[in-house]
Design a protein around this motif. Structure first.
Motif, short mmCIF file in Angstrom:
data_model
loop_
_atom_site.label_atom_id
_atom_site.label_comp_id
_atom_site.label_asym_id
_atom_site.label_seq_id
_atom_site.Cartn_x
_atom_site.Cartn_y
_atom_site.Cartn_z
N GLY A 59 31.75 21.26 20.72
CA GLY A 59 33.08 20.89 20.28
C GLY A 59 33.59 19.57 20.82
O GLY A 59 34.69 19.13 20.48
N VAL A 60 32.81 18.91 21.65
CA VAL A 60 33.14 17.57 22.17
C VAL A 60 31.87 16.75 22.19
O VAL A 60 30.76 17.29 22.28
CB VAL A 60 33.76 17.62 23.59
CG1 VAL A 60 35.18 18.15 23.55
CG2 VAL A 60 32.90 18.48 24.53
N GLY A 61 32.01 15.43 22.11
CA GLY A 61 30.84 14.57 22.02
C GLY A 61 30.63 13.70 23.24
O GLY A 61 31.15 13.96 24.33
N LEU A 62 29.88 12.63 23.03
CA LEU A 62 29.53 11.74 24.14
C LEU A 62 30.73 11.02 24.74
O LEU A 62 30.70 10.62 25.90
CB LEU A 62 28.50 10.71 23.66
CG LEU A 62 27.03 11.13 23.72
CD1 LEU A 62 26.15 10.02 23.16
CD2 LEU A 62 26.62 11.46 25.16
N ALA A 63 31.77 10.84 23.98
CA ALA A 63 32.96 10.18 24.52
C ALA A 63 33.46 10.91 25.75
O ALA A 63 33.96 10.30 26.70
CB ALA A 63 34.05 10.10 23.46
#
Length: 288
Positions: A121-125
């Motif tokens: 639900g979240v990425g590399l950022a």
């Protein structure tokens, strides 16, 4: 999300540590009996995989009988430590919270970002501040071909706690993470990229699992140690650690029977725990 991740990552801290070295004998097993050399009681050595599909979890009567006959559980890390998750969190981040997205080529960064977004639900950022080996562990958790997983370390810790056995760790979280800090980031990212490849879990990983479930140490070695990070840094990841563990295991066995459960990669090879225990004068025999 972070708390869930930390509970899982503490079980598979050293993703590469369970890879196996070449066996020095014809016999092969995941469970070995340790005796002789003045020991009053027999102890046991078992090779684990730090996370595995529940349907593949290997636990039979010979293993449970051996475990129940011992007085102390020895693991790579003390999984009964209530501060383990906090300690893991403290050492999982890149120095200065640096995001390593910029260290990857654009194609890999895009693929990893998509994987993390889809599964967490979240990425590399957000997750790019984690060290490469942590990201590799996150990929492994979600890429396993099953929805239910099991951990030998969690299983044994729970059983030991219920039975009133002491639980001891051979290393600390800080030490294990420090090992990866000695391996170039570029190489760790290369390994991470390999895990993202579509055919990794259908080919190499499947071959590893087949060898492990067959308790075939030689085959597992041939699959895993021919190239990559394990081949280049075997001494750091396996051999040097084995040499530091054996005196600790020997000291514990003087006064009590112990059940040692460590990554299967530490069992075999010229500098494996089995060979080093034999060199120290113990009889180490496979339990079939």
């Amino acid at each position: 999300m972070k708390s869930i991740f930390l509970r899982k990552i503490s079980l598979i801290l050293a993703l590469s540590f369970w890879l196996v070295g070449s066996a020095t004998a014809q016999e092969s097993s995941l469970l070995w009996k340790i005796s002789g050399n003045g020991l009053e009681k027999e102890s046991y050595l078992f090779g684990t995989i730090h996370i595995i599909c529940k349907s593949d979890f290997l636990m039979d009567e010979r293993i449970t009988t051996a475990f129940e006959s011992t007085e102390e559980l020895i693991l790579e890390l003390d999984m009964s430590d209530p501060q383990l998750q906090l300690k893991m969190q403290q050492v999982s981040m890149n120095p200065g919270m640096k995001n390593i997205k910029g260290e990857m080529d654009e194609s890999m960064a895009s693929e990893l970002d998509e994987f993390l977004m889809s599964n967490y639900g979240v990425g590399l950022a957000q997750l790019g501040v984690l060290k490469p080996f942590v990201l590799s562990s996150m990929v492994l958790i979600k890429a396993l071909p099953c929805t239910e997983t099991e951990s030998y370390e969690t299983f044994y810790t729970s059983k030991a706690t219920d039975a009133g056995k002491t639980v001891v760790g051979l290393e600390t979280v800080e030490f294990q993470v420090g090992i990866f800090d000695q391996i170039p980031q570029d190489l760790q990212l290369l390994e991470l990229g390999k895990m993202l490849a579509e055919d990794y879990f259908q080919t190499e990983f499947q071959s590893m699992m087949e060898a492990y479930l067959a308790e075939d140490i030689r085959k597992l070695d041939s699959v895993m140690t021919s190239s990559g990070m394990m081949a280049e840094y075997r001494a750091l990841l396996l051999d040097e650690r084995n040499k530091s563990w054996v005196p600790l295991i020997a000291d514990a066995m003087k006064s009590k029977s112990v059940f040692v459960a460590v990554g299967a990669g530490h069992l075999g090879g010229e500098n494996g725990v089995i060979s080093l225990l034999k060199q120290a004068g113990y009889s180490v025999d496979p339990v079939k």
